[in-house]
Write a protein that holds these residues in place. Structure first.
Motif, PDB file in Angstrom:
ATOM      1  N   ALA A 126       3.984  -9.841  -1.393  1.00 28.99           N
ATOM      2  CA  ALA A 126       4.493 -11.073  -1.306  1.00 28.99           C
ATOM      3  C   ALA A 126       4.602 -11.936  -0.019  1.00 28.99           C
ATOM      4  O   ALA A 126       4.295 -13.086  -0.038  1.00 28.99           O
ATOM      5  N   LEU A 127       4.758 -11.283   1.141  1.00 30.96           N
ATOM      6  CA  LEU A 127       4.791 -11.927   2.266  1.00 30.96           C
ATOM      7  C   LEU A 127       3.400 -12.357   2.582  1.00 30.96           C
ATOM      8  O   LEU A 127       3.309 -13.504   3.182  1.00 30.96           O
ATOM      9  N   ALA A 128       2.486 -11.396   2.578  1.00 34.56           N
ATOM     10  CA  ALA A 128       1.166 -11.657   2.687  1.00 34.56           C
ATOM     11  C   ALA A 128       0.770 -13.104   1.878  1.00 34.56           C
ATOM     12  O   ALA A 128      -0.071 -14.048   2.560  1.00 34.56           O
ATOM     13  N   ALA A 129       0.955 -13.140   0.384  1.00 33.00           N
ATOM     14  CA  ALA A 129       0.600 -14.148  -0.230  1.00 33.00           C
ATOM     15  C   ALA A 129       1.241 -15.739   0.131  1.00 33.00           C
ATOM     16  O   ALA A 129       0.871 -16.667   0.121  1.00 33.00           O
ATOM     17  N   SER A 130       2.385 -15.269   0.736  1.00 33.41           N
ATOM     18  CA  SER A 130       3.253 -16.641   1.239  1.00 33.41           C
ATOM     19  C   SER A 130       2.504 -17.274   2.553  1.00 33.41           C
ATOM     20  O   SER A 130       2.990 -18.367   2.916  1.00 33.41           O
ATOM     21  N   ARG A 131       1.504 -16.639   3.370  1.00 36.48           N
ATOM     22  CA  ARG A 131       1.152 -17.142   4.428  1.00 36.48           C
ATOM     23  C   ARG A 131      -0.183 -18.068   4.049  1.00 36.48           C
ATOM     24  O   ARG A 131      -0.795 -17.552   2.934  1.00 36.48           O
ATOM     25  N   THR A 132      -0.641 -18.756   5.064  1.00 37.11           N
ATOM     26  CA  THR A 132      -1.624 -19.700   4.844  1.00 37.11           C
ATOM     27  C   THR A 132      -2.855 -18.578   5.687  1.00 37.11           C
ATOM     28  O   THR A 132      -2.777 -18.508   6.950  1.00 37.11           O
ATOM     29  N   LEU A 133      -3.770 -18.132   4.766  1.00 38.53           N
ATOM     30  CA  LEU A 133      -4.882 -17.329   5.393  1.00 38.53           C
ATOM     31  C   LEU A 133      -6.013 -18.181   5.803  1.00 38.53           C
ATOM     32  O   LEU A 133      -6.521 -19.085   5.151  1.00 38.53           O
ATOM     33  N   HIS A 164      -3.942  -1.153   1.868  1.00 35.68           N
ATOM     34  CA  HIS A 164      -2.371  -1.419   1.894  1.00 35.68           C
ATOM     35  C   HIS A 164      -1.902  -1.759   3.497  1.00 35.68           C
ATOM     36  O   HIS A 164      -1.069  -2.525   3.426  1.00 35.68           O
ATOM     37  N   LEU A 165      -2.285  -1.183   4.465  1.00 34.33           N
ATOM     38  CA  LEU A 165      -2.113  -1.433   5.960  1.00 34.33           C
ATOM     39  C   LEU A 165      -2.620  -2.956   6.117  1.00 34.33           C
ATOM     40  O   LEU A 165      -1.814  -3.744   6.662  1.00 34.33           O
ATOM     41  N   ALA A 166      -3.616  -3.535   5.695  1.00 39.48           N
ATOM     42  CA  ALA A 166      -4.312  -4.754   5.813  1.00 39.48           C
ATOM     43  C   ALA A 166      -3.375  -5.678   5.209  1.00 39.48           C
ATOM     44  O   ALA A 166      -3.168  -6.843   5.786  1.00 39.48           O
ATOM     45  N   ILE A 167      -3.017  -5.433   3.855  1.00 44.68           N
ATOM     46  CA  ILE A 167      -2.200  -6.442   3.308  1.00 44.68           C
ATOM     47  C   ILE A 167      -0.822  -6.490   4.011  1.00 44.68           C
ATOM     48  O   ILE A 167      -0.308  -7.766   4.116  1.00 44.68           O
ATOM     49  N   ALA A 168      -0.340  -5.536   4.399  1.00 41.04           N
ATOM     50  CA  ALA A 168       1.009  -5.570   5.241  1.00 41.04           C
ATOM     51  C   ALA A 168       0.870  -6.299   6.495  1.00 41.04           C
ATOM     52  O   ALA A 168       1.575  -7.249   6.780  1.00 41.04           O
ATOM     53  N   ALA A 169      -0.202  -6.119   7.120  1.00 35.23           N
ATOM     54  CA  ALA A 169      -0.719  -6.718   8.346  1.00 35.23           C
ATOM     55  C   ALA A 169      -0.585  -8.361   8.340  1.00 35.23           C
ATOM     56  O   ALA A 169      -0.401  -9.161   9.080  1.00 35.23           O
ATOM     57  N   LEU A 170      -1.360  -8.708   7.036  1.00 39.57           N
ATOM     58  CA  LEU A 170      -1.568 -10.148   6.972  1.00 39.57           C
ATOM     59  C   LEU A 170      -0.334 -10.797   6.747  1.00 39.57           C
ATOM     60  O   LEU A 170      -0.161 -11.962   6.955  1.00 39.57           O
ATOM     61  N   GLY A 171       0.779 -10.129   6.550  1.00 41.23           N
ATOM     62  CA  GLY A 171       2.112 -10.771   6.553  1.00 41.23           C
ATOM     63  C   GLY A 171       2.620 -11.224   7.936  1.00 41.23           C
ATOM     64  O   GLY A 171       3.620 -11.975   8.052  1.00 41.23           O
ATOM     65  N   GLY A 172       1.859 -10.933   8.791  1.00 36.87           N
ATOM     66  CA  GLY A 172       2.283 -11.305  10.125  1.00 36.87           C
ATOM     67  C   GLY A 172       3.331 -10.513  11.035  1.00 36.87           C
ATOM     68  O   GLY A 172       3.939 -10.706  11.927  1.00 36.87           O
ATOM     69  N   SER A 173       3.993  -9.477  10.272  1.00 38.91           N
ATOM     70  CA  SER A 173       5.260  -8.823  10.879  1.00 38.91           C
ATOM     71  C   SER A 173       4.792  -7.340  11.298  1.00 38.91           C
ATOM     72  O   SER A 173       4.563  -6.575  10.398  1.00 38.91           O
ATOM     73  N   ALA A 174       4.832  -6.990  12.528  1.00 42.43           N
ATOM     74  CA  ALA A 174       4.788  -5.649  13.041  1.00 42.43           C
ATOM     75  C   ALA A 174       5.739  -4.739  12.467  1.00 42.43           C
ATOM     76  O   ALA A 174       5.350  -3.499  12.111  1.00 42.43           O
ATOM     77  N   LEU A 175       6.985  -4.996  12.301  1.00 44.73           N
ATOM     78  CA  LEU A 175       8.116  -4.384  11.678  1.00 44.73           C
ATOM     79  C   LEU A 175       7.516  -3.716  10.361  1.00 44.73           C
ATOM     80  O   LEU A 175       7.608  -2.815   9.794  1.00 44.73           O
ATOM     81  N   VAL A 176       7.090  -4.864   9.409  1.00 42.59           N
ATOM     82  CA  VAL A 176       6.753  -4.431   7.908  1.00 42.59           C
ATOM     83  C   VAL A 176       5.597  -3.445   8.046  1.00 42.59           C
ATOM     84  O   VAL A 176       5.584  -2.726   7.132  1.00 42.59           O
ATOM     85  N   THR A 177       4.638  -3.977   8.922  1.00 37.89           N
ATOM     86  CA  THR A 177       3.624  -3.074   9.153  1.00 37.89           C
ATOM     87  C   THR A 177       3.777  -1.545   9.255  1.00 37.89           C
ATOM     88  O   THR A 177       3.271  -0.704   8.737  1.00 37.89           O
ATOM     89  N   ALA A 178       4.792  -1.379  10.171  1.00 37.45           N
ATOM     90  CA  ALA A 178       5.335  -0.138  10.651  1.00 37.45           C
ATOM     91  C   ALA A 178       5.614   0.651   9.274  1.00 37.45           C
ATOM     92  O   ALA A 178       5.546   1.931   9.335  1.00 37.45           O
ATOM     93  N   VAL A 179       6.747  -0.031   8.790  1.00 31.47           N
ATOM     94  CA  VAL A 179       7.366   0.576   7.526  1.00 31.47           C
ATOM     95  C   VAL A 179       6.294   0.904   6.430  1.00 31.47           C
ATOM     96  O   VAL A 179       6.347   1.972   5.842  1.00 31.47           O
ATOM     97  N   VAL A 180       5.338   0.222   6.223  1.00 30.54           N
ATOM     98  CA  VAL A 180       4.411   0.391   5.199  1.00 30.54           C
ATOM     99  C   VAL A 180       3.557   1.605   5.559  1.00 30.54           C
ATOM    100  O   VAL A 180       3.316   2.559   4.868  1.00 30.54           O
ATOM    101  N   ALA A 181       3.153   1.773   6.787  1.00 30.04           N
ATOM    102  CA  ALA A 181       2.595   2.923   7.717  1.00 30.04           C
ATOM    103  C   ALA A 181       3.526   4.077   7.234  1.00 30.04           C
ATOM    104  O   ALA A 181       2.923   5.201   7.001  1.00 30.04           O
ATOM    105  N   ASP A 182       4.511   4.133   7.512  1.00 33.13           N
ATOM    106  CA  ASP A 182       5.340   5.197   7.234  1.00 33.13           C
ATOM    107  C   ASP A 182       5.306   5.560   5.808  1.00 33.13           C
ATOM    108  O   ASP A 182       5.250   6.688   5.262  1.00 33.13           O
ATOM    109  N   VAL A 183       5.455   4.500   4.708  1.00 31.77           N
ATOM    110  CA  VAL A 183       5.318   4.788   3.452  1.00 31.77           C
ATOM    111  C   VAL A 183       3.872   5.462   2.951  1.00 31.77           C
ATOM    112  O   VAL A 183       3.964   6.584   2.266  1.00 31.77           O
ATOM    113  N   GLN A 184       2.745   5.154   3.552  1.00 29.23           N
ATOM    114  CA  GLN A 184       1.702   5.521   3.161  1.00 29.23           C
ATOM    115  C   GLN A 184       1.508   6.884   3.891  1.00 29.23           C
ATOM    116  O   GLN A 184       0.508   7.505   2.957  1.00 29.23           O
ATOM    117  N   MET A 185       1.966   7.265   4.729  1.00 33.41           N
ATOM    118  CA  MET A 185       1.800   8.544   5.386  1.00 33.41           C
ATOM    119  C   MET A 185       2.596   9.694   4.367  1.00 33.41           C
ATOM    120  O   MET A 185       2.121  10.712   4.073  1.00 33.41           O
TER     121      MET A 185
END
Length: 243
Positions: A126-133, A164-185
């Motif tokens: 949702a965060l990625a979709a909210s941004r202007t890409l 999945h990491l790319a989707i998280a990264a496109l949200g622009g938040s390093a913290l969100v990306t880190a949590v998604v990386a942990d989830v993916q592991m």
């Protein structure tokens, strides 16, 4: 945010300073995470020891011990001479393990790990979709989607994680990306314990496409809903095989 910037955000997360406490264990975790998720791939050379130790904020002794542990596990190899250094090796296949062993490894009960994913990943979409890409962002996301489907069974899981990491990264938040990386592991640990089912793979591919299209269309609610459906499908499969 171009494809290079997406990868830079992953690298920033991976190589950010580790906590002082448990520095050895966290250093290993960061490097293994990068290898397992495909941020560091076979043949990649790790940064020079001094540079990597400074980046992670650990002593060179701690870093050497961590790299030795990875080398013993077959995840990296050291080469001497001109052009030498420490390189990522081909990951070894691991034997099947019991649910108890898997839960011990991921640090959570199965239901807790799946609950964490259900909270985090739909929000990241949702965060990625909210941004202007930018045009580059959009092209990059489509490329990650293509890579996740146009791949061999042996490399599919890593390509899936990279999407999945790319989707998280496109949200622009390093913290969100880190949590998604942990989830993916944690998810990777779980998925390697169950058989690959072609029907599920095809369904997953369709869900990935729907998620990406919702993000590219700026459809926040749809992106969240599509990712939640995808997460729930994987959860049902895991509960079915591991319960």
């Amino acid at each position: 945010m171009t494809i290079g910037n997406v990868e830079a955000l992953w690298t920033q997360t991976l190589f950010s300073p580790v906590p002082v406490r448990n520095a050895f264990e966290v250093t290993i975790e960061r490097l293994v995470q990068g290898i397992r998720l495909g941020v560091l791939v076979e043949g990649d050379r790790l940064p020079p020891e001094r540079e990597l130790a400074e980046t992670l904020g650990v002593s060179r002794v701690t870093l050497r011990e961590a790299i030795k542990a990875l080398r013993d596990a077959g995840l990296v190899e050291s080469r001497r001479g001109r052009g030498g250094g420490t390189f990522v090796a081909a990951p070894r296949r691991e034997p099947a393990r019991s649910r108890d062993k898997i839960e011990e490894s991921i640090g959570y009960a199965l239901d807790d790990a799946l609950a964490l994913r259900k909270v985090v990943e739909p929000g990241a979409a949702a965060l990625a979709a909210s941004r202007t890409l930018s045009a580059a962002d959009r092209s990059s996301l489509r490329e990650y989607l293509r890579e996740s489907t146009d791949t061999t069974p042996a490399t599919r899981r890593r390509a899936d994680s990279r999407l999945h990491l790319a989707i998280a990264a496109l949200g622009g938040s390093a913290l969100v990306t880190a949590v998604v990386a942990d989830v993916q592991m944690r998810l990777d640990e779980l998925l390697r314990a169950i058989p690959v089912i072609p029907g599920n793979i095809a369904h997953s591919d369709r869900q990935h496409a729907a998620i990406v299209e919702a993000i590219l269309g700026g459809q926040v609610d749809a992106a969240r809903a599509e990712m939640e459906e995808h997460v729930d499908g994987t959860a049902a499969l895991l509960r079915g095989f591991l319960s």
